[in-house]
Each structure stands twice: as structure tokens, then as C-alpha cells.
Design a protein around this motif. Sequence first.
Motif, PDB file in Angstrom:
ATOM      1  N   ALA A   7      51.411 -47.723  46.618  1.00 45.05           N
ATOM      2  CA  ALA A   7      50.654 -48.196  47.783  1.00 45.05           C
ATOM      3  C   ALA A   7      50.609 -47.132  48.869  1.00 45.05           C
ATOM      4  O   ALA A   7      49.557 -46.880  49.474  1.00 45.05           O
ATOM      5  N   ASN A   8      51.743 -46.477  49.117  1.00 43.95           N
ATOM      6  CA  ASN A   8      51.785 -45.485  50.188  1.00 43.95           C
ATOM      7  C   ASN A   8      51.137 -44.171  49.789  1.00 43.95           C
ATOM      8  O   ASN A   8      50.597 -43.458  50.644  1.00 43.95           O
ATOM      9  N   ALA A   9      51.177 -43.847  48.502  1.00 43.62           N
ATOM     10  CA  ALA A   9      50.432 -42.672  48.042  1.00 43.62           C
ATOM     11  C   ALA A   9      48.934 -42.900  48.250  1.00 43.62           C
ATOM     12  O   ALA A   9      48.213 -42.007  48.732  1.00 43.62           O
ATOM     13  N   LEU A  10      48.458 -44.092  47.897  1.00 41.19           N
ATOM     14  CA  LEU A  10      47.048 -44.410  48.117  1.00 41.19           C
ATOM     15  C   LEU A  10      46.722 -44.436  49.609  1.00 41.19           C
ATOM     16  O   LEU A  10      45.677 -43.940  50.032  1.00 41.19           O
ATOM     17  N   ASP A  11      47.623 -45.004  50.405  1.00 36.59           N
ATOM     18  CA  ASP A  11      47.384 -45.073  51.846  1.00 36.59           C
ATOM     19  C   ASP A  11      47.314 -43.679  52.455  1.00 36.59           C
ATOM     20  O   ASP A  11      46.528 -43.429  53.374  1.00 36.59           O
ATOM     21  N   THR A  12      48.127 -42.772  51.946  1.00 40.60           N
ATOM     22  CA  THR A  12      48.078 -41.390  52.424  1.00 40.60           C
ATOM     23  C   THR A  12      46.702 -40.782  52.189  1.00 40.60           C
ATOM     24  O   THR A  12      46.241 -39.942  52.962  1.00 40.60           O
ATOM     25  N   LEU A  13      46.036 -41.227  51.134  1.00 46.62           N
ATOM     26  CA  LEU A  13      44.697 -40.732  50.812  1.00 46.62           C
ATOM     27  C   LEU A  13      43.597 -41.566  51.468  1.00 46.62           C
ATOM     28  O   LEU A  13      42.416 -41.239  51.350  1.00 46.62           O
ATOM     29  N   GLY A  14      43.982 -42.668  52.139  1.00 44.92           N
ATOM     30  CA  GLY A  14      42.990 -43.536  52.751  1.00 44.92           C
ATOM     31  C   GLY A  14      42.332 -44.479  51.770  1.00 44.92           C
ATOM     32  O   GLY A  14      41.239 -44.989  52.027  1.00 44.92           O
ATOM     33  N   VAL A  15      43.008 -44.757  50.642  1.00 42.83           N
ATOM     34  CA  VAL A  15      42.470 -45.644  49.609  1.00 42.83           C
ATOM     35  C   VAL A  15      43.251 -46.953  49.650  1.00 42.83           C
ATOM     36  O   VAL A  15      44.483 -46.946  49.686  1.00 42.83           O
ATOM     37  N   GLU A  16      42.539 -48.059  49.645  1.00 36.08           N
ATOM     38  CA  GLU A  16      43.199 -49.361  49.690  1.00 36.08           C
ATOM     39  C   GLU A  16      43.890 -49.654  48.363  1.00 36.08           C
ATOM     40  O   GLU A  16      43.455 -49.207  47.296  1.00 36.08           O
ATOM     41  N   ALA A  17      44.963 -50.462  48.446  1.00 34.35           N
ATOM     42  CA  ALA A  17      45.740 -50.843  47.267  1.00 34.35           C
ATOM     43  C   ALA A  17      45.553 -52.328  47.017  1.00 34.35           C
ATOM     44  O   ALA A  17      46.216 -53.158  47.646  1.00 34.35           O
ATOM     45  N   PRO A  18      44.661 -52.720  46.111  1.00 29.97           N
ATOM     46  CA  PRO A  18      44.407 -54.146  45.844  1.00 29.97           C
ATOM     47  C   PRO A  18      45.650 -54.834  45.292  1.00 29.97           C
ATOM     48  O   PRO A  18      46.404 -54.255  44.512  1.00 29.97           O
ATOM     49  N   THR A  19      45.843 -56.084  45.680  1.00 27.15           N
ATOM     50  CA  THR A  19      46.952 -56.866  45.143  1.00 27.15           C
ATOM     51  C   THR A  19      46.574 -57.569  43.851  1.00 27.15           C
ATOM     52  O   THR A  19      47.439 -58.082  43.152  1.00 27.15           O
TER      53      THR A  19
END
Length: 581
Positions: free
Chosen positions: A567-579
Motif C-alpha cells: 500500500a505504501n509503495a503504491l502511495d509513494t507512486l501516487g497509485v491507489e491501493a484497492p481493498t
Amino acid sequence: MFREFRTEVEAALSAALASLDLPTDDLGVEEPPEDVSATLASSVAFRLASEVGAPPPKIAADVADAVSTAEYEYVGAVDTQGPYVNFHVSEQYDAATLDAAQDEEYGRLEPKETSVVVEHTSANPTGPVHVGRARNPILGDAIARCLDYAGYDVERHYYVNDAGRQVAVFTWAYETFDESDLPEPERNRPDYDLVRYYRKGNQWLDEAAAADVATAEAEIESIMQGLEAGDEETFERVGHVVDQVLAGMRQSLERLPAEFDAFVKETEFIRDDSADDVVGRLKESDHAVYEDDAWQLDLSEYGIEKHLVFLRSDGTTLYTTRDLAHHEWKFEHFDRAVTVLGEDHKLQAQQLKAALDVLGNDTSRLESTFYSWVNLPEGGMSTREGTGVDLDDLLDEAIARARDEVESRLDDRVRDDDLTDEDVDRIAHQVGIGAVRYDIVSKQPTKSITFEWERALDFEAQSAPYVQYVHARCCGILNDADVEREADASVLTEPEERALLRVVARFPARVEVAAEELEPHAIATYAREISETFNTFYRECPVLSAEDESVRAARVALVRAARHTVANALDTLGVEAPTSM
């Protein structure tokens, strides 16, 4: 824990070398080649071979024997493999990693007392954001996010060109032509509305009679002179156009999302006389020359052949002149200044940095990163006649294609029981926008990109949906988990478990490097690595059906660690992490 482990390795290796009376200035600590089974290895034996007069494997063995690990928490066994001194982690390392990654903020580094301003996008406010420039806000936003995760105090700025000829032409056209002279706007938004005036004005200037063009050019010049003179009425006229267009452009950028803490206008540095101050100081420098009716800087001392013009013969400043004042303002308010620029601005950036040095600034605080263009394959999208492809077109199509892909993967039972139409809309938006961002940011900035839908939206390949699906799978497992027992990392003995734990441990170090090198694509590579490692773990190691309660509890904790990391790797890239997907 990887960062702490590396620090311990360097300390232990340095002490060992010192005990052998060997130099400690270059430890050669790095992640080892694939055929070397260690967490970190040192190639110092290569460097010392000529000095010691012994083969590298012999030196490596002597150094390994001299390493003491007793005082270190995370360094376990030390051995050699050929010329490498290998360092393995301790059990405490794995336990500390599993514990640390239970935190939802895992990967964020401790705050630094360093402020950074990241300037990106800064597209001219003359119309909607074009897809060819989409890489700037995506790359710039990702760089800012990496720096933020690395503990820097970050501000995101958009530098607004509201003082050049283009906005003068725009203002003249807006005040000259009527709505009846224009085609219908492509979207109901101010940037799409007003760009019609800009296009009409430029077309008219290309086609009108010479006498009429001369009259128009005089009016355009008067607007530029009014700005330079600080005329408030002219500022208001230009601002009325610029602010409307900028408001529309911001709506496109927010869809990415790329948000800004400040929109800094060029005219601010005319209003406060700082541009004039720059001109005066440059004139007094030894590099100033007056040639071709203009004041210029001779920057040959800096290896730059082309002179930098900083004042026209009519007394007006140029974009770069005002940008010099802008950067001195940055240096006054921030410790570091990062700028994201297209590859066509390299010379301008070199001239700017040299001129800032001429003005007496510490230019080591200025960093620029350059990107190449984003192209679409022929036939990849429909284009409107004469307007090309806007960022909004790309994002709309991304969401539509993602929706088709998501719905094709849902059977009726899943759709009826688990996902509502609102869920599908949410997932389509997360996957579609994420696919665009990830595909663009995952490439090295200097390499040109041809955006291809099939690759970007491939759930089975190395793409945003591939990584997002891992996060959704983690969420699904954790939603079904009913574990109260405390996790014990020591029961995670399977190679797939250990491999996943070791990849999780590296995330903070990856953030640190990505921030220092301004290379968010390194996080995209890491996101694929942890996703592949998780999928192998998921395939080989049952989680909820593990028979041993302690193993089940540890594996659930490992899934939670992976979830936070992905989730935080995606957030670092500005990409949402779907649940859910």
C-alpha cells in the motif's frame, strides 16, 4: 531493518579492517549478485588485492575471520563466497521487521530538518494539459511523495508563466473575438472554453493582412510592456484570463492526482522588483556583455557556448530573468530546490544554474531532473481534429478500459454477492488512473514512452493492476482472519516466508535511495518485486488453513506486513491501493 542492518555491517567490517591494519575508506558493501546467498556482501577484497599482494578469496577469508558480530543486533553469520565477504541477518532482524511492518505507516523515515520545494508541471496556462506533457505532473508528484516518505519537509509548487508573449496574445485574443467567432468548446470547463480564443488569435495572426497584424502586435506589445511596468490594470486583464484557464487545468491535474501547495506567478517577481534587482546585479558582473541590442551573459566559463539574454533592447525582462529571481526566492525559503523539466529545457536549466552562480548563490541546493515525452501508438486513441489528445481524454479512456477489464473478470455470483455498481466504478477509477500513473512513472525518465493499453492494464504482467491485485488479495485474507495469538517470526521457516520477509525489510531503504536519487521508478520496480514474492508465498504457504496456530498467526502477520508495504509503495507512486478487485 535493512538500513539498520547495513549500518551494523559497515561498522563491523570497518572494525575488522582496522584490526588488520587495512584501509577503511572504501568498504564495497552492496547487495550481492544473485548467485551469492547473503543479505549484504562486501567486495573489499578486490580493492585490497594489489595492496596486500594476495588473491581476493584469501583476503576475504581473513577479513571474515576478523569480523566480530557479538555487539550487533541484526548481523548474524559472516562467511565468504569466492572474493565476497557475506553478511547474513540474525533472527532478531526478522522479528524486528515483522513487528515494524505491522505499522500502517511502515516505510516512512524519521523526519529530517530539511525543507524541499519541488516545482513541477508548470505548463503554460494557454489551454488543457496535453497528454505529451502528462509525464511531468506524474513524475513530479511521485518525486515529491518519495521525498515526503523519506522524511523531508516538502512543498509542491507550480510556477505560472503569466508574463510572457503567449499570455499577452491570449489576453488580446480573449478581448478581441466574440463567442460567435468560435467553435463549440470540447468540454464544459474554463480551460476548454478559453483555449478557443487562444487558437483563434494565433490563427488570425497567421492569416490576417499585414497591416491588421501590425495593429494587433502593437496591442500585444502594450500588454507585455504594461506587465513589465507593473501596471495594475494590465495585471488584472491578464490575471482574468490566466486564473480561469489555470482553474480548469487544475481539475485535470487533480484527477491524477497531482496537487500543489502553491501556484507561484512570474508577475510576483515583477511586482516586488526582484527581477529588476537581478538585472542590475547581472549587468555589474564580469560575465555581462551588451550585444545585438540586448544585455547577455557570456557563460563560456561554465562550458555553455550560447549567451543568456536577460534584458531585451526595449527594457523588458525574459522568462529566465524572472526565473532567476524566482529561484533566489526559493533559496531564501527552502533548503533544497528540485525542478522537473522536459528534455528540451536542458540548456535553459544549465544557463539558469550558471547565472545563479554568477549572482553568488549556492547552486548545490538546486537539482533538476529531466524527462522525455509520452507518445500514444497510432490508433491508440481517437483524437479531435486539430487538438490532439488532452490528459482528460487519456484518463477517461483509462477508466473506461479498466471498467471493461474489471467487469470481464466478474462472474454473476461475485458481482451479485460482493460488488455493487458503485464498487465497480471505484475499482475502475483506481485501476484506470493507477495504470496510467504506474506505467509512466515506472520507466526511467530519460527514456521516451509509447503508452500501450494492453501492457498498462495487464492484470497478469508487471503493471499497476498486478500490484494492486496483491494488495486486494492481502485485504481479503485479513478480512477473513480470526487470529488473536501474538505472532512469532521464528516459526516462519519456509523459504517463501523468509523471502517475503526479507523483501519487506528492504522497503525503507528503497524509499531512502529513491528520494536521494530522485528516481521514483525504483519504487515501481520494488513494488513489482514484492508482488512477485508475495504471490510465490501465497501459492506455497497456506495462511488461513495452516494447521499450526503459531504458524497461522505468523503468516497472518506477514500478510499484514506485505499489505502495508505494498500500500505504501503504491502511495509513494501516487497509485491507489484497492481493498477489493
